[in-house]
Scaffold this motif. Sequence first.
Motif, short mmCIF file in Angstrom:
data_model
loop_
_atom_site.label_atom_id
_atom_site.label_comp_id
_atom_site.label_asym_id
_atom_site.label_seq_id
_atom_site.Cartn_x
_atom_site.Cartn_y
_atom_site.Cartn_z
N VAL A 179 -60.60 2.79 -39.06
CA VAL A 179 -59.40 2.84 -38.22
C VAL A 179 -58.80 4.23 -38.27
O VAL A 179 -59.04 4.99 -39.20
CB VAL A 179 -58.35 1.80 -38.67
N PHE A 180 -58.00 4.53 -37.26
CA PHE A 180 -57.33 5.82 -37.25
C PHE A 180 -56.09 5.79 -38.14
O PHE A 180 -55.45 4.75 -38.31
CB PHE A 180 -56.91 6.19 -35.82
N LYS A 181 -55.78 6.93 -38.67
CA LYS A 181 -54.55 7.11 -39.45
C LYS A 181 -53.36 6.63 -38.62
O LYS A 181 -53.26 6.96 -37.43
CB LYS A 181 -54.39 8.58 -39.83
N GLN A 234 -53.12 5.09 -44.07
CA GLN A 234 -53.05 6.49 -44.50
C GLN A 234 -54.43 6.93 -44.97
O GLN A 234 -55.26 6.10 -45.38
CB GLN A 234 -52.05 6.61 -45.66
N GLU A 235 -54.70 8.22 -44.90
CA GLU A 235 -56.03 8.71 -45.24
C GLU A 235 -56.41 8.35 -46.67
O GLU A 235 -57.58 8.06 -46.97
CB GLU A 235 -56.11 10.22 -45.03
N GLU A 236 -55.45 8.32 -47.56
CA GLU A 236 -55.75 8.01 -48.97
C GLU A 236 -56.08 6.53 -49.19
O GLU A 236 -56.42 6.14 -50.31
CB GLU A 236 -54.59 8.43 -49.88
N ASP A 237 -55.99 5.73 -48.15
CA ASP A 237 -56.38 4.33 -48.27
C ASP A 237 -57.89 4.15 -48.18
O ASP A 237 -58.40 3.04 -48.44
CB ASP A 237 -55.72 3.47 -47.18
N SER A 238 -58.60 5.18 -47.81
CA SER A 238 -60.06 5.08 -47.72
C SER A 238 -60.64 4.72 -49.09
O SER A 238 -60.41 5.42 -50.07
CB SER A 238 -60.66 6.40 -47.24
N ALA A 239 -61.38 3.62 -49.14
CA ALA A 239 -61.91 3.10 -50.41
C ALA A 239 -62.72 1.85 -50.14
O ALA A 239 -62.79 1.36 -49.01
CB ALA A 239 -60.77 2.78 -51.38
#
Lengths: 110, 115
Positions: free
Chosen positions: A13-15, A78-83
């Motif tokens: 998904v997009f930020k 948010q970008e830091e949610d990538s995981a």
Amino acid sequence: AQRVTQPEKLLSVFKGAPVELKCNYSYSGSPELFWYVQYSRQRLQLLLRHISRESIKGFTADLNKGETSFHLKKPFAQEEDSAMYYCALKDVSSASKIIFGSGTRLSIRP
Amino acid sequence: GAGVSQTPSNKVTEKGKYVELRCDPISGHTALYWYRQSLGQGPEFLIYFQGTGAADDSGLPNDRFFAVRPEGSVSTLKIQRTERGDSAVYLCASSLSPGGNTEAFFGQGTRLTVV
């Protein structure tokens, strides 16, 4: 049999867009549901549990016993949610193992 | 230490060899779990200890796999006659008690490669 199903292997998904990671479970007893997260090069860690009814890092998850679901949601990614995100269950009434789903990789595009 | 510690972090062994993987749980945690994670999969339950005894070993795939926790703290997962299919990341976790509402803390895992 105890089972946790995460139908999506990858969600991109997009930020700023909303996120929903799906989780369905199969369990005849009284389950405690969890979401675990694994960020790149870090160990698996607890994100939230349904019994606490908490919001962690903007994420919430509601247990729907009728639909046997425990989807993880966040209104603005948010970008830091990538995981990698793993849904898991445990029998709340007895000492037992934790059963994990196969995981969903969440990728946030800038 | 502050968290669950697993050693070694990486292990490469030849097919047919014996390996031991070690887990140091958080001090005071009575429950200890072993999981195996293959590429692209979630952690797969192997065995769970409450104190010194194996409360549930239903996840051990066959009799080549064995785990001990003799003093109720450190645990060792032992794999005999290793096969290439045993290659995976082996995770250990511990929790304060076995109850449903207690958080399990994971180690960083041991990556086992059988060649």
